[in-house]
Design a protein around this motif. Structure first.
Motif, PDB file in Angstrom:
ATOM      1  N   ALA A   1       0.821  -1.197   0.000  1.00 27.89           N
ATOM      2  CA  ALA A   1       0.000   0.000   0.000  1.00 27.89           C
ATOM      3  C   ALA A   1       0.861   1.254   0.000  1.00 27.89           C
ATOM      4  O   ALA A   1       0.464   2.270  -0.566  1.00 27.89           O
ATOM      5  CB  ALA A   1      -0.923   0.005   1.206  1.00 27.89           C
ATOM      6  N   ASP A   2       2.035   1.164   0.619  1.00 26.46           N
ATOM      7  CA  ASP A   2       2.895   2.337   0.705  1.00 26.46           C
ATOM      8  C   ASP A   2       3.404   2.747  -0.672  1.00 26.46           C
ATOM      9  O   ASP A   2       3.360   3.926  -1.032  1.00 26.46           O
ATOM     10  CB  ASP A   2       4.064   2.052   1.647  1.00 26.46           C
ATOM     11  N   THR A   3       3.872   1.810  -1.469  1.00 25.86           N
ATOM     12  CA  THR A   3       4.383   2.121  -2.813  1.00 25.86           C
ATOM     13  C   THR A   3       3.275   2.694  -3.686  1.00 25.86           C
ATOM     14  O   THR A   3       3.458   3.716  -4.342  1.00 25.86           O
ATOM     15  CB  THR A   3       4.973   0.859  -3.457  1.00 25.86           C
TER      16      THR A   3
ATOM     17  N   THR B   1      11.312   1.599  -2.638  1.00 26.38           N
ATOM     18  CA  THR B   1      10.803   0.702  -1.607  1.00 26.38           C
ATOM     19  C   THR B   1      11.059  -0.734  -2.024  1.00 26.38           C
ATOM     20  O   THR B   1      11.043  -1.074  -3.204  1.00 26.38           O
ATOM     21  CB  THR B   1       9.299   0.918  -1.370  1.00 26.38           C
ATOM     22  N   LYS B   2      11.292  -1.565  -1.045  1.00 35.61           N
ATOM     23  CA  LYS B   2      11.648  -2.960  -1.306  1.00 35.61           C
ATOM     24  C   LYS B   2      10.474  -3.906  -1.067  1.00 35.61           C
ATOM     25  O   LYS B   2      10.658  -5.080  -0.821  1.00 35.61           O
ATOM     26  CB  LYS B   2      12.814  -3.361  -0.389  1.00 35.61           C
ATOM     27  N   GLU B   3       9.270  -3.389  -1.124  1.00 35.99           N
ATOM     28  CA  GLU B   3       8.095  -4.214  -0.889  1.00 35.99           C
ATOM     29  C   GLU B   3       7.805  -5.094  -2.101  1.00 35.99           C
ATOM     30  O   GLU B   3       8.172  -4.767  -3.221  1.00 35.99           O
ATOM     31  CB  GLU B   3       6.877  -3.326  -0.633  1.00 35.99           C
ATOM     32  N   SER B   4       7.140  -6.181  -1.852  1.00 40.09           N
ATOM     33  CA  SER B   4       6.677  -7.006  -2.970  1.00 40.09           C
ATOM     34  C   SER B   4       5.324  -6.446  -3.405  1.00 40.09           C
ATOM     35  O   SER B   4       4.353  -6.473  -2.665  1.00 40.09           O
ATOM     36  CB  SER B   4       6.545  -8.466  -2.547  1.00 40.09           C
ATOM     37  N   VAL B   5       5.315  -5.884  -4.583  1.00 43.73           N
ATOM     38  CA  VAL B   5       4.129  -5.210  -5.087  1.00 43.73           C
ATOM     39  C   VAL B   5       3.780  -5.820  -6.437  1.00 43.73           C
ATOM     40  O   VAL B   5       4.654  -6.240  -7.188  1.00 43.73           O
ATOM     41  CB  VAL B   5       4.398  -3.693  -5.237  1.00 43.73           C
TER      42      VAL B   5
END
Length: 117
Positions: free
Chosen positions: A2-4, A47-51
């Motif tokens: 959600a952040d990305t 960001t290093k999130e899985s998106v």
């Protein structure tokens, strides 16, 4: 995730604000908003999130399209300012010409003749 996507959404909203400022001719405000938009976009990409790749690509395509619109609007504004500057130069030359006529021409232009003595 959600952040990305949230950062990319904020960048899109800032892009729309920037467009409004450019249309209004408020260059300073548009510049400040573009700085924020760049910051949000950079943060979203770092960001290093899985998106979901499709979600990010959709947002980036929208940003790309918006950037094209912003660039064309900025070019229009630049052309308008360039035209206005040319008109100001022409008006200045015209006024200088009238100034010479308004002062009048001297009867004698000989620099060796003194009026006193």
């Amino acid at each position: 995730m959600a952040d990305t996507l949230n950062l990319l959404d904020q960048a899109l909203n800032l892009g729309h604000q920037e467009m409004k400022y450019l249309i209004a001719g408020e260059v300073e405000e548009a510049f400040q908003v573009s700085e924020k938009r760049d910051l949000y976009t950079s943060q979203a990409l770092q960001t290093k999130e899985s998106v979901s790749l499709e979600a990010i690509m959709g947002k980036l395509e929208k940003l790309k399209s918006l950037q094209g619109q912003l660039t064309s609007e900025a070019k229009k504004l630049h052309a308008t300012l360039k035209e206005d500057l040319g008109q100001v130069k022409k008006d200045g030359a015209r006024c200088r010409g009238y100034l010479g006529v308004a002062k009048g021409t001297p009867l004698v232009k000989n620099r060796y003749i003194h009026k006193v003595g």
